[in-house]
Design an enzyme around this catalytic site. Structure first.
Site, short mmCIF file in Angstrom:
data_model
loop_
_atom_site.label_atom_id
_atom_site.label_comp_id
_atom_site.label_asym_id
_atom_site.label_seq_id
_atom_site.Cartn_x
_atom_site.Cartn_y
_atom_site.Cartn_z
N LYS A 73 -1.15 -2.82 7.46
CA LYS A 73 -2.04 -2.83 6.30
C LYS A 73 -2.91 -1.57 6.14
O LYS A 73 -3.48 -1.35 5.07
CB LYS A 73 -2.96 -4.06 6.35
CG LYS A 73 -2.25 -5.36 6.07
CD LYS A 73 -2.01 -5.57 4.59
CE LYS A 73 -0.87 -6.49 4.28
NZ LYS A 73 0.45 -5.85 4.21
N TYR A 101 8.94 -8.16 15.32
CA TYR A 101 7.65 -8.34 15.99
C TYR A 101 7.87 -9.37 17.11
O TYR A 101 8.25 -10.51 16.82
CB TYR A 101 6.62 -8.91 15.01
CG TYR A 101 6.17 -7.94 13.94
CD1 TYR A 101 6.93 -7.71 12.80
CD2 TYR A 101 4.96 -7.26 14.07
CE1 TYR A 101 6.50 -6.82 11.82
CE2 TYR A 101 4.52 -6.37 13.10
CZ TYR A 101 5.30 -6.16 11.98
OH TYR A 101 4.86 -5.29 11.01
N PRO A 134 -2.97 -2.40 13.56
CA PRO A 134 -1.76 -2.11 12.77
C PRO A 134 -0.75 -3.26 12.70
O PRO A 134 0.27 -3.13 12.03
CB PRO A 134 -1.14 -0.90 13.49
CG PRO A 134 -1.75 -0.89 14.84
CD PRO A 134 -3.06 -1.57 14.77
N TYR A 155 2.07 -10.28 3.96
CA TYR A 155 2.72 -9.08 4.50
C TYR A 155 3.09 -8.09 3.38
O TYR A 155 2.90 -6.88 3.52
CB TYR A 155 3.97 -9.48 5.30
CG TYR A 155 4.49 -8.36 6.17
CD1 TYR A 155 4.00 -8.15 7.45
CD2 TYR A 155 5.48 -7.49 5.70
CE1 TYR A 155 4.45 -7.11 8.24
CE2 TYR A 155 5.95 -6.45 6.49
CZ TYR A 155 5.43 -6.27 7.76
OH TYR A 155 5.88 -5.23 8.54
N HIS A 206 12.95 -2.78 2.62
CA HIS A 206 13.08 -3.87 3.59
C HIS A 206 12.70 -5.19 2.93
O HIS A 206 11.62 -5.32 2.38
CB HIS A 206 12.17 -3.62 4.80
CG HIS A 206 12.74 -2.63 5.76
ND1 HIS A 206 12.64 -2.77 7.11
CD2 HIS A 206 13.44 -1.51 5.55
CE1 HIS A 206 13.26 -1.76 7.70
NE2 HIS A 206 13.74 -0.98 6.77
P1 FAD Z 1 -7.22 9.43 7.43
O1 FAD Z 1 -5.75 9.40 7.43
O2 FAD Z 1 -7.94 9.25 8.72
O3 FAD Z 1 -7.65 10.80 6.75
C1 FAD Z 1 -9.00 11.25 6.79
C2 FAD Z 1 -9.00 12.75 6.67
O4 FAD Z 1 -10.34 13.21 6.63
C3 FAD Z 1 -8.36 13.44 7.88
O5 FAD Z 1 -7.41 14.38 7.44
C4 FAD Z 1 -9.52 14.09 8.61
O6 FAD Z 1 -9.15 15.28 9.27
C5 FAD Z 1 -10.48 14.34 7.46
N1 FAD Z 1 -11.89 14.42 7.90
C6 FAD Z 1 -12.51 13.70 8.84
N2 FAD Z 1 -13.79 14.08 8.94
C7 FAD Z 1 -13.97 15.07 8.05
C8 FAD Z 1 -15.09 15.88 7.70
N3 FAD Z 1 -16.28 15.72 8.29
N4 FAD Z 1 -14.93 16.81 6.75
C9 FAD Z 1 -13.73 16.97 6.12
N5 FAD Z 1 -12.64 16.25 6.43
C10 FAD Z 1 -12.76 15.30 7.37
N6 FAD Z 1 -1.51 1.96 9.31
C11 FAD Z 1 -0.49 1.18 8.96
O7 FAD Z 1 -0.52 0.62 7.86
N7 FAD Z 1 0.60 1.04 9.79
C12 FAD Z 1 0.68 1.69 10.97
O8 FAD Z 1 1.67 1.54 11.68
C13 FAD Z 1 -0.39 2.51 11.37
N8 FAD Z 1 -0.35 3.18 12.53
C14 FAD Z 1 -1.42 3.97 12.87
C15 FAD Z 1 -1.40 4.66 14.08
C16 FAD Z 1 -2.48 5.44 14.45
C17 FAD Z 1 -2.46 6.19 15.76
C18 FAD Z 1 -3.62 5.54 13.60
C19 FAD Z 1 -4.81 6.38 13.97
C20 FAD Z 1 -3.62 4.87 12.38
C21 FAD Z 1 -2.53 4.07 12.02
N9 FAD Z 1 -2.52 3.38 10.83
C22 FAD Z 1 -1.48 2.61 10.49
C23 FAD Z 1 -3.62 3.47 9.89
C24 FAD Z 1 -3.33 4.49 8.80
O9 FAD Z 1 -2.75 5.64 9.35
C25 FAD Z 1 -4.65 4.78 8.12
O10 FAD Z 1 -5.10 3.57 7.55
C26 FAD Z 1 -4.56 5.87 7.06
O11 FAD Z 1 -4.33 7.12 7.64
C27 FAD Z 1 -5.87 5.92 6.26
O12 FAD Z 1 -5.87 7.06 5.45
P2 FAD Z 1 -7.23 7.77 5.08
O13 FAD Z 1 -6.84 8.89 4.20
O14 FAD Z 1 -8.21 6.79 4.58
O15 FAD Z 1 -7.81 8.31 6.46
#
Ligand code: FAD
Length: 393
Positions: A297, A201, A293, A384, A72
């Site tokens: 980011k 948006y 969101p 962005y 994009h």
């Molecule tokens: P997570 O994806 O949260 O992964 C953490 C992992 O740790 C999970 O699998 C969890 O099960 C595991 N965990 C938790 N506690 C424990 C424990 N005690 N022991 C072992 N494992 C554990 N970002 C964007 O950029 N654009 C978007 O459109 C967007 N939409 C989103 C929509 C939703 C509903 C949500 C919740 C988030 C969204 N985000 C978006 C944010 C993005 O998804 C997150 O920033 C991203 O998932 C971060 O990745 P992470 O691996 O740091 O954390």
């Protein structure tokens, strides 16, 4: 059990870090609380910065992304009956975004890890990081009723906002900054062609709306909702009607609707925990920060933390230097705060904030000002597509 780097969480942060380290020959084990199927069932982000896509390629997980992802080069801001395209590529000196779902990123990373023989322990219960302020960190956990201890040299806390790692840090060592917004996003996924080839948006007096997509036949739409709203209050018909009201008429009249295949409400929050390193424990991704969101980011910031941690560990293991470990937190936080600022600003600019006509006039003036000048559009574009990374040497 023993390893070099114990990673808690098999979300995008943990899997990406694990894969990058495996490719360097640094042993690591991932402990994940949920099952692989549960992790893959979460519908979340879908817009990747070029730097995130490059890092996935470096991890060996870019092949399907490059085949199936959509490049994009612009986004549209719709407001006050107008549509203003922001030419991301031209204004950012050639950068673009890649639309490829977080679920697919996760699936690719899991497949690569399995192929490389990396160990991931799913459904690990009562995961407890211990001893990280000293020199013998370890993780205690339960699996199928049995207790295990994983000894390691470093712990990567990639366990998301509700994870155990940040909570294990002594409260006095942690400073948290937070803003909770008085609204949420109601999102649906539908097997319909996207309303537009690029993201739209929309700032509307009824509230914010976003037209996004995952592929040619998979669309993701959002409308701003109240914190009291429940998914059950929103039939598909009600959702589509509300979305159409908030979109420019030309987009609304050609919008293809269909049954939702997923529908959820996400609250919006800005959050940063400082610092991100505590002895031998490093926080990365949502474990350390959350953005609303609106600026796309969240996933990208998680990837940039992982990139920094990977660089630091590469130097630590390659050159034996420990001094670089102390640069992790400040390096990450400089980029995080800029992304926090942009996400907060986009949220404030595009959502219905209150019933005050003054706030609305200021928003429209802001939108007119920023989209009406090359400098304004450039500011939006360069934030962005993602600000530059700091290299650690
Ligand atoms: P997570 O994806 O949260 O992964 C953490 C992992 O740790 C999970 O699998 C969890 O099960 C595991 N965990 C938790 N506690 C424990 C424990 N005690 N022991 C072992 N494992 C554990 N970002 C964007 O950029 N654009 C978007 O459109 C967007 N939409 C989103 C929509 C939703 C509903 C949500 C919740 C988030 C969204 N985000 C978006 C944010 C993005 O998804 C997150 O920033 C991203 O998932 C971060 O990745 P992470 O691996 O740091 O954390």
């Amino acid at each position: 059990m023993k390893t070099q780097v114990a990673i808690i969480g098999a979300g995008p942060s943990g899997l990406l870090l694990g894969q990058l380290l495996l490719r360097l020959g640094i042993p690591n084990v991932i402990l994940e609380a949920k099952s692989a199927a549960h992790v893959l069932g979460r519908i979340r982000a879908g817009v990747l910065e070029q730097g995130t896509a490059d890092l996935l390629r470096e991890a060996g997980a870019g092949e399907r992304m490059d085949r199936e992802g959509h490049v994009h080069e612009g986004i549209t801001l719709a407001f006050d009956g107008r549509q203003q395209r922001i030419d991301l590529k031209r204004l950012s000196g050639g950068k673009s975004m890649l639309v490829y779902g977080q679920t697919e990123v996760t699936r690719d990373l899991m497949a690569q890890r399995e192929a490389a023989g990396g160990m991931t322990i799913y459904e690990a219960q009562d995961v407890q990081p211990r001893g990280f302020l000293g020199d013998r960190p370890r993780i205690d956990f339960m699996r199928e009723g049995e207790h295990f201890t994983l000894e390691c040299v470093y712990i990567a806390g990639c366990d998301g906002f509700h994870g155990v790692c940040r909570q294990s840090v002594p409260a006095a060592a942690l400073r948290c900054f937070e803003r909770v917004y008085p609204f949420g996003w109601l999102g649906i996924l539908s097997r319909t062609p996207p309303a537009s080839p690029e993201l739209i948006y929309a700032n509307h007096e009824r509230g914010f709306a976003l037209c996004s997509m995952r592929s040619d036949m998979l669309s993701r739409y959002y409308v701003q909702c109240t914190l009291e709203d429940k998914v059950a209050d929103w039939s598909d018909e009600r959702f589509w009607e509300e979305l159409k009201r908030r979109l420019p008429p030309a987009v609304a009249t050609t919008l293809v609707t269909g049954p939702s295949i997923e529908k959820s409400i996400a609250p919006l929050r800005s959050f940063v925990a400082e610092p991100m390193k505590f002895g031998r424990l490093f926080l990365a991704g949502d474990a350390a920060h959350i953005v609303p969101p609106t600026g796309a980011k969240g996933l990208n910031l998680a990837a940039s933390d992982v990139r920094t941690l990977y660089q630091v560990l590469k130097i630590r293991y390659g050159q034996g230097r420990e001094d670089v470990l102390d640069r992790y937190s400040d390096t990450c936080l400089r980029r995080i705060w800029k992304a926090e600022r942009f996400s907060w600003w986009m949220t404030s600019l595009l959502h219905r904030l209150d019933d005050d006509p003054f706030s609305r006039r200021i928003q429209l003036a802001d939108l007119d000002y920023y989209t009406g000048s090359v400098a304004g559009r450039t500011t939006i574009a360069e934030n962005y597509v993602g600000l530059p990374y700091e290299e650690i040497t």
